[in-house]
Design a protein around this motif. Structure first.
Motif, PDB file in Angstrom:
ATOM      1  N   HIS A  12       0.848  -1.195   0.000  1.00 12.60           N
ATOM      2  CA  HIS A  12       0.000   0.000   0.000  1.00 12.60           C
ATOM      3  C   HIS A  12       0.882   1.244   0.000  1.00 12.60           C
ATOM      4  O   HIS A  12       2.081   1.168   0.291  1.00 12.60           O
ATOM      5  CB  HIS A  12      -0.905   0.020   1.237  1.00 12.60           C
ATOM      6  N   LEU A  29     -10.228   1.182  -2.360  1.00 14.44           N
ATOM      7  CA  LEU A  29     -10.141  -0.239  -2.691  1.00 14.44           C
ATOM      8  C   LEU A  29     -10.506  -0.444  -4.165  1.00 14.44           C
ATOM      9  O   LEU A  29     -11.629  -0.149  -4.582  1.00 14.44           O
ATOM     10  CB  LEU A  29     -11.086  -1.043  -1.796  1.00 14.44           C
ATOM     11  N   LEU A  57      -5.020  -5.082  -3.489  1.00 11.55           N
ATOM     12  CA  LEU A  57      -5.626  -6.271  -2.907  1.00 11.55           C
ATOM     13  C   LEU A  57      -4.776  -7.506  -3.200  1.00 11.55           C
ATOM     14  O   LEU A  57      -3.887  -7.481  -4.047  1.00 11.55           O
ATOM     15  CB  LEU A  57      -7.040  -6.458  -3.441  1.00 11.55           C
ATOM     16  N   VAL A  78      -7.742  -6.662   4.348  1.00 15.54           N
ATOM     17  CA  VAL A  78      -7.933  -5.229   4.582  1.00 15.54           C
ATOM     18  C   VAL A  78      -8.016  -4.941   6.079  1.00 15.54           C
ATOM     19  O   VAL A  78      -7.432  -3.960   6.572  1.00 15.54           O
ATOM     20  CB  VAL A  78      -9.182  -4.718   3.842  1.00 15.54           C
ATOM     21  N   GLY A  94     -14.833   1.965  -2.432  1.00 19.20           N
ATOM     22  CA  GLY A  94     -14.509   0.758  -3.175  1.00 19.20           C
ATOM     23  C   GLY A  94     -15.238   0.664  -4.491  1.00 19.20           C
ATOM     24  O   GLY A  94     -16.425   1.010  -4.595  1.00 19.20           O
ATOM     25  N   GLY A  98     -13.682  -4.187  -4.923  1.00 17.65           N
ATOM     26  CA  GLY A  98     -13.275  -3.373  -3.782  1.00 17.65           C
ATOM     27  C   GLY A  98     -14.456  -2.868  -2.978  1.00 17.65           C
ATOM     28  O   GLY A  98     -14.387  -2.738  -1.757  1.00 17.65           O
ATOM     29  N   GLY A 102     -15.135  -3.647   0.866  1.00 20.65           N
ATOM     30  CA  GLY A 102     -15.436  -2.578   1.812  1.00 20.65           C
ATOM     31  C   GLY A 102     -16.732  -2.814   2.553  1.00 20.65           C
ATOM     32  O   GLY A 102     -16.831  -2.573   3.763  1.00 20.65           O
TER      33      GLY A 102
END
Length: 232
Positions: A12, A29, A57, A78, A94, A98, A102
């Motif tokens: 990240h 995301l 991810l 996450v 997201g 994503g 989320g």
């Protein structure tokens, strides 16, 4: 090497927000088949209001391509990242996969999520999407492990996923891409209706709203965050 159900540490990057800001960090995301770079045009504008964290991810970008491709494994990755960063209150944004991740985070730990943006998030209804089988030797980890597992989950969702929508306490913006999307917009509307504090909006772009209409997407998200901030 991670076992199939063990969370992995995600690559990240973080961009600091304004000095002294007390706004919850924004965690962006990405969708399936992409990586965190999809959010590059949005990081600087959003960092004017809060710190921005952009993970890759599992199996995407610089993150490990190991273990399971289940949606719960992606959720737990996450959660591990947020714990490692000592973040106890975040805004999750997201797209597609994503967004689903989320949403699962918000269902698992409602108190962690201050606000939630779900762009073209698959709704918890059977979607009838084709699941690929038989892969080329050079197929990516995403194509071999994550995409088939996620599609199978979307086609036969656990009824508990829909029931758990009622437990999401965060104000939520659900963004649909309109008739050009391959996802059923009426089911997305029903998903938003089952969330306790959600608003549904249609933006042009089909399934790829933020890449194809970045200014419209950013304007809608920032207006939503301006409203949600009053409750933080």
């Amino acid at each position: 090497m991670a076992t199939d159900d063990a969370p992995v540490r995600l690559a990240h990057h973080t961009v600091q927000g304004p000095p002294g800001s007390t706004a919850p960090p924004l965690v962006l995301l990405h969708g399936g088949g992409g990586d965190g770079t999809t959010w590059d045009p949005f990081v600087a504008p959003l960092a004017r209001r809060a710190t921005v964290v952009v993970p890759d991810l599992r199996g995407a970008g610089r993150s490990p391509a190991v273990g399971a491709g289940s949606v719960t494994a992606l959720r737990d990755d996450v959660l591990l990242l947020l714990d490692d960063l000592a973040l106890d209150r975040v805004v999750l944004v997201g797209h597609s996969l994503g967004g689903l991740v989320g949403l699962l985070v918000a269902q698992e730990r409602p108190g962690l999520v201050a606000a939630l943006v779900l762009e073209e998030c698959p709704p918890p209804e059977p979607l009838g999407l084709p699941v690929p089988t038989g892969f080329a030797d050079d197929a990516s980890f995403y194509e071999r492990r994550i995409r088939p597992a996620v599609l199978a989950t979307l086609n036969s969702p656990d009824p508990a996923r829909a029931d758990a929508l009622a437990g999401v306490t965060a104000p939520t913006l659900v963004i649909g891409g309109g008739p050009d999307s391959h996802l059923p917009q009426d089911a997305m509307v029903r998903m938003a209706a089952r969330l306790p504090d959600a608003r549904f909006v249609t933006l042009p772009g089909g399934h790829l709203v933020h890449p194809t209409h970045p200014e419209t997407f950013l304007r809608e998200v920032e207006a939503f965050l301006d409203l949600a901030q009053g409750g933080w």
